[in-house]
Design a protein around this motif. Structure first.
Motif, PDB file in Angstrom:
ATOM      1  N   SER A 177     -22.420   7.133  17.809  1.00 21.31           N
ATOM      2  CA  SER A 177     -21.403   6.211  17.172  1.00 21.31           C
ATOM      3  C   SER A 177     -20.239   6.555  17.657  1.00 21.31           C
ATOM      4  CB  SER A 177     -21.378   6.472  15.592  1.00 21.31           C
ATOM      5  OG  SER A 177     -22.505   6.216  15.199  1.00 21.31           O
ATOM      6  N   ASP A 184     -24.854  -0.412  16.268  1.00 17.16           N
ATOM      7  CA  ASP A 184     -25.183   1.033  15.665  1.00 17.16           C
ATOM      8  C   ASP A 184     -26.134   0.999  14.667  1.00 17.16           C
ATOM      9  OD1 ASP A 184     -24.754   3.503  15.405  1.00 17.16           O
ATOM     10  OD2 ASP A 184     -22.589   3.571  15.246  1.00 17.16           O
ATOM     11  N   GLU A 185     -27.392   1.409  15.079  1.00 18.81           N
ATOM     12  CA  GLU A 185     -28.455   1.539  14.033  1.00 18.81           C
ATOM     13  C   GLU A 185     -28.639   0.206  13.152  1.00 18.81           C
ATOM     14  OE1 GLU A 185     -29.078   5.266  12.376  1.00 18.81           O
ATOM     15  OE2 GLU A 185     -27.964   6.256  13.711  1.00 18.81           O
TER      16      GLU A 185
HETATM   17 MG    MG Z   1     -24.172   7.127  14.179  1.00 23.33          MG
END
Ligand code: MG
Ligand code: ADP
Length: 347
Positions: free
Chosen positions: A53, A185-186
């Motif tokens: 991240s 991000d995910e």
């Molecule tokens: Mg992360």
């Protein structure tokens, strides 16, 4: 998927990011390099806390202003050095050139403003069009991301949408100005399996339509196999292995990648397939080890591994691994402990 133009759109070279905390300085990202070609999808995988991240947020320059710092390296996007841009220049790029989708729509979107206003905000800012034109474009994008009855939905608020629909709205906001890079991000972690698969299909559809390049951070090998062209494996703030999906799934060279492949869940996986966690824990990023960061957990570690950091070695033109076992003087101890069947991973 990969297009014929070989020039990278985005090139990150030797990026370093630190956080200053009460406990000292955290070296969150320690020399990450990556490149992204037009129309390509790069997956970033690795255990929690390895710097995925922070790397993604660095590209958007969305790191906490006071506690974090890019201490080295470069981020070149379409020939411009992003680390040198000021906040006003970055604001022009965010949303119009590079967009990011966050894991949790509930905190990334504003619950007090209607969905329509939130989508139109970016359109008005970047495209300088009238409100009625922006409204038309907002309706179009909601249709494209698969939200039924978009005219009525525009007036609604976040709490009136399901988890999957909220994620579609985030995607709509991220792509409405047709950025060339989309960072996710995910994006499917909080969703149930059926919805996850639909969201991945939506990314593919958007990519086919607009040619957007995608960086996707995920814990799911099924997601990687379904959408990515290439994969970067991160460990303790570094990229330890990088290659095409086939190379990494079929011939993982770094012991960490091998461990990770055996320990990560997959979208398509039968419930009874056992996962094998990698024993041990990642190193302390306040004081990273001087040698290979994975040495303490590595079943093949040699003396040299604890003493000197391994450099990335080319396994093929598209495949590198930073591991002392790649050194031609290393003994051939190498027995990949697991084999992933790419066909089954592809579902
Ligand atoms: Mg992360
Ligand atoms: N705001 C912050 N302040 C201090 N440390 C942080 C902050 N954000 C991230 N870190 C540290 O940076 C490292 C990488 O975090 P992150 O990129 O979020 O990991 P992940 O790979 O799970 O996305 C972690 O060790 C984390 O503790």
């Amino acid at each position: 998927m990969t297009n014929a133009n070989p020039n990278p759109l985005l090139e990150v070279d030797n990026l370093h990011v630190t956080f200053t905390t009460h406990g000292g300085t955290v070296q969150a990202v320690r020399g990450v390099s990556l490149s992204l070609k037009p129309g390509e999808t790069l997956a970033i995988v690795g255990e929690s806390g390895c710097g995925k991240s922070v790397t993604a947020r660095s590209l958007m320059r969305l790191l906490p202003e006071h506690s974090s710092r890019i201490t080295g390296g470069s981020i070149r996007f379409k020939g411009r050095e992003l680390t040198a841009l000021n906040e006003r220049q970055m604001r022009e790029l965010r949303g119009s050139e590079i967009s990011m989708i966050f894991q949790d729509a509930m905190t990334a979107l504003n619950p007090t403003i209607s969905i329509g206003e939130q989508i139109m905000e970016g359109i008005v800012r970047h495209r300088k069009v009238s409100r009625s034109e922006a409204r038309k474009q907002a309706i179009e994008i909601l249709k494209l991301v698969g939200i039924p009855n978009p005219e009525a939905r525009l007036k609604q608020y976040l709490h009136e949408f399901s988890g999957g629909m909220r994620q579609r709205i985030m995607i709509a906001i991220a792509v409405v100005c047709e950025p060339s890079v989309l960072i996710a991000d995910e994006p499917t972690t909080a969703l149930d399996v059926t919805i996850q698969a639909q969201i991945i299909e939506l990314f593919k559809k958007l990519q086919e339509r607009t040619g957007v390049s995608i960086i996707i951070i995920t814990h799911d090998l099924g997601v990687v196999a379904k959408i990515a062209d290439r994969v970067n494996v991160m460990y303790a703030g570094q990229v330890v292995e990088s290659g095409t999906v086939d190379e990494l799934f079929q011939h993982p060279q770094h012991p960490y990648t091998q461990g990770l492949l055996g320990s990560m869940p997959r979208l398509d996986m039968e419930k009874d397939v056992p996962l094998t966690p990698i024993p041990g824990t990642p190193p302390d990023l306040f004081a990273p080890p001087k040698g290979c960061a994975f040495a303490a957990r590595c079943p093949y570690a040699m003396k040299v591994c604890g003493a000197y950091p391994p450099e990335p070695v080319s396994v093929s033109a598209s495949h590198t691994a930073a591991c002392w076992l790649q050194d031609e003087r290393a003994q051939n101890v190498f027995q990949p402990p697991i084999k992933i069947n790419i066909k089954s991973a592809l579902g």
